[in-house]
Scaffold this motif. Sequence first.
Motif, short mmCIF file in Angstrom:
data_model
loop_
_atom_site.label_atom_id
_atom_site.label_comp_id
_atom_site.label_asym_id
_atom_site.label_seq_id
_atom_site.Cartn_x
_atom_site.Cartn_y
_atom_site.Cartn_z
N PHE A 23 0.83 -1.20 0.00
CA PHE A 23 0.00 0.00 0.00
C PHE A 23 0.86 1.26 0.00
N ILE A 24 1.93 1.27 0.80
CA ILE A 24 2.82 2.43 0.84
C ILE A 24 3.45 2.68 -0.53
N ILE A 25 3.91 1.61 -1.17
CA ILE A 25 4.55 1.72 -2.47
C ILE A 25 3.57 2.27 -3.50
N TYR A 26 2.34 1.73 -3.53
CA TYR A 26 1.37 2.17 -4.53
C TYR A 26 0.85 3.58 -4.24
N TYR A 27 0.83 3.95 -2.98
CA TYR A 27 0.45 5.33 -2.63
C TYR A 27 1.49 6.31 -3.17
N LEU A 28 2.76 5.99 -3.00
CA LEU A 28 3.83 6.85 -3.51
C LEU A 28 3.81 6.92 -5.04
N ILE A 29 3.53 5.78 -5.68
CA ILE A 29 3.45 5.75 -7.14
C ILE A 29 2.28 6.60 -7.64
N GLU A 30 1.14 6.49 -6.95
CA GLU A 30 -0.02 7.30 -7.32
C GLU A 30 0.28 8.78 -7.18
N LEU A 31 0.99 9.14 -6.14
CA LEU A 31 1.37 10.53 -5.91
C LEU A 31 2.29 11.02 -7.03
N LEU A 32 3.20 10.15 -7.46
CA LEU A 32 4.11 10.49 -8.55
C LEU A 32 3.34 10.72 -9.84
N CYS A 60 10.80 3.01 -16.68
CA CYS A 60 11.28 2.19 -15.56
C CYS A 60 10.56 2.50 -14.25
N ILE A 61 9.78 3.60 -14.22
CA ILE A 61 8.96 3.90 -13.05
C ILE A 61 7.89 2.82 -12.93
N PRO A 62 7.77 2.18 -11.77
CA PRO A 62 6.84 1.05 -11.63
C PRO A 62 5.39 1.47 -11.64
N GLN A 63 4.89 1.85 -12.82
CA GLN A 63 3.52 2.30 -12.95
C GLN A 63 3.05 2.03 -14.37
N CYS A 64 2.08 1.12 -14.53
CA CYS A 64 1.61 0.77 -15.87
C CYS A 64 0.87 1.92 -16.54
N GLY A 65 0.52 2.95 -15.75
CA GLY A 65 -0.16 4.10 -16.33
C GLY A 65 0.67 4.82 -17.37
N ASP A 194 -6.40 11.14 -5.81
CA ASP A 194 -7.25 9.97 -5.60
C ASP A 194 -6.56 9.01 -4.62
N TRP A 195 -6.91 9.15 -3.35
CA TRP A 195 -6.27 8.31 -2.32
C TRP A 195 -6.85 6.90 -2.29
N LEU A 196 -8.06 6.73 -2.87
CA LEU A 196 -8.70 5.42 -2.84
C LEU A 196 -8.07 4.44 -3.82
N HIS A 197 -7.60 4.95 -4.99
CA HIS A 197 -7.07 4.05 -6.01
C HIS A 197 -5.86 3.23 -5.54
N LEU A 200 -7.26 0.29 -3.61
CA LEU A 200 -7.92 -0.67 -4.48
C LEU A 200 -6.90 -1.44 -5.32
N HIS A 201 -5.90 -0.71 -5.83
CA HIS A 201 -4.86 -1.36 -6.64
C HIS A 201 -4.06 -2.34 -5.78
N CYS A 202 -3.77 -1.95 -4.55
CA CYS A 202 -3.05 -2.83 -3.63
C CYS A 202 -3.83 -4.11 -3.37
N LEU A 203 -5.13 -3.98 -3.13
CA LEU A 203 -5.98 -5.15 -2.88
C LEU A 203 -6.08 -6.04 -4.12
N LYS A 204 -6.15 -5.40 -5.29
CA LYS A 204 -6.23 -6.15 -6.54
C LYS A 204 -4.97 -6.99 -6.75
N ILE A 205 -3.81 -6.35 -6.60
CA ILE A 205 -2.54 -7.07 -6.78
C ILE A 205 -2.36 -8.12 -5.70
N SER A 206 -2.78 -7.81 -4.48
CA SER A 206 -2.69 -8.80 -3.40
C SER A 206 -3.54 -10.02 -3.71
#
Length: 319
Positions: A23-32, A60-65, A194-197, A200-206
């Motif tokens: 969750f911490i990793i995906y939160y930082l990625i979303e912020l980026l 190389c940034i870990p974000q499929c977006g 969007d703090w919710l994404h 949700l992304h963390c739960l999906k990958i988990s």
Amino acid sequence: MEEYWHAILEALIDTARLLPLLFIIYYLIELLEFKYAVKIQNSKWLKGKASPVFGAVVGCIPQCGFSVISTDLYTKRAISVGALIAVYIATSDEAIPLMIMDYHYIPWMLAMIGVKIVMGIAVGYFANWLFRKIFKRQSVEMATSVATENTDAKIDDEHINEEHVHVESGKENEIVVDEHSGCCHHHVDKKSFDWLHPLLHCLKISAFILVINIIFTLITHVWIGEDALTSFLSNSRALQPLLAIIIGLIPNCASSVVLTQLFMMGGLSFGALVAGLSVNAGLGLVILLKQNKNIKENIFIFLVLIISSLIVGYALNFI
């Protein structure tokens, strides 16, 4: 039956341990993505001679977006084919978040990122050169047609909406992120985060990880056995890069999770991992097929990705 429940319980425990850090990793990625997605897609670097370099670094940034954004820009002819391919190759989707959680694999993660950046740059420049050779006449005709249309015709509001392009006063070349520009096709709003994404992304990958952990645990401890599986994978080492590419072409986050988990279990070579993740552009490839109507260009991009990934994958296997 007890063995099955034990495998499921073990997989649940392993997956639960990952949740907080994921969750911490995906939160930082979303912020980026929230702060820099618009700046990246409006950057002039993606159109110039250095476009493959910039594409590989961004990829190389870990974000499929970013693969989604790059594809959307390519269909609008806002970036070069070399930059697009560089982004695709450098993208590692879920591999980096998974590998960074175990310090034993951080050196492998850094090596993977380095190889994919260098590969993305080299293949990107080669793709630009080869693309000009193959599609030179078509590019000239397209440029002439676009120039004529820009001179003789006015683009109405309906057409602008269809192309997802917004022109503002003093910013004629700016392209604003549309509603399908973010990771997993979620909306990227420049004004509100969007703090919710990330949750949700963390739960999906988990959920992907949980399913894969259960399957792998059953295979290694119940159905086949760890020794038999290791022996099979070792004996099929010559086919691993090819098999990894087939998995990597699946347009889903789960494919990168499968490849990474296999590597971390010792069932996949580093060369095969790089090969599989180099073609693993996620939803970017789906959007390319959907939005880019030039079938020859799409075939060209797919062939460059697959052939270059095979070459690098097998080369790393023999080092």
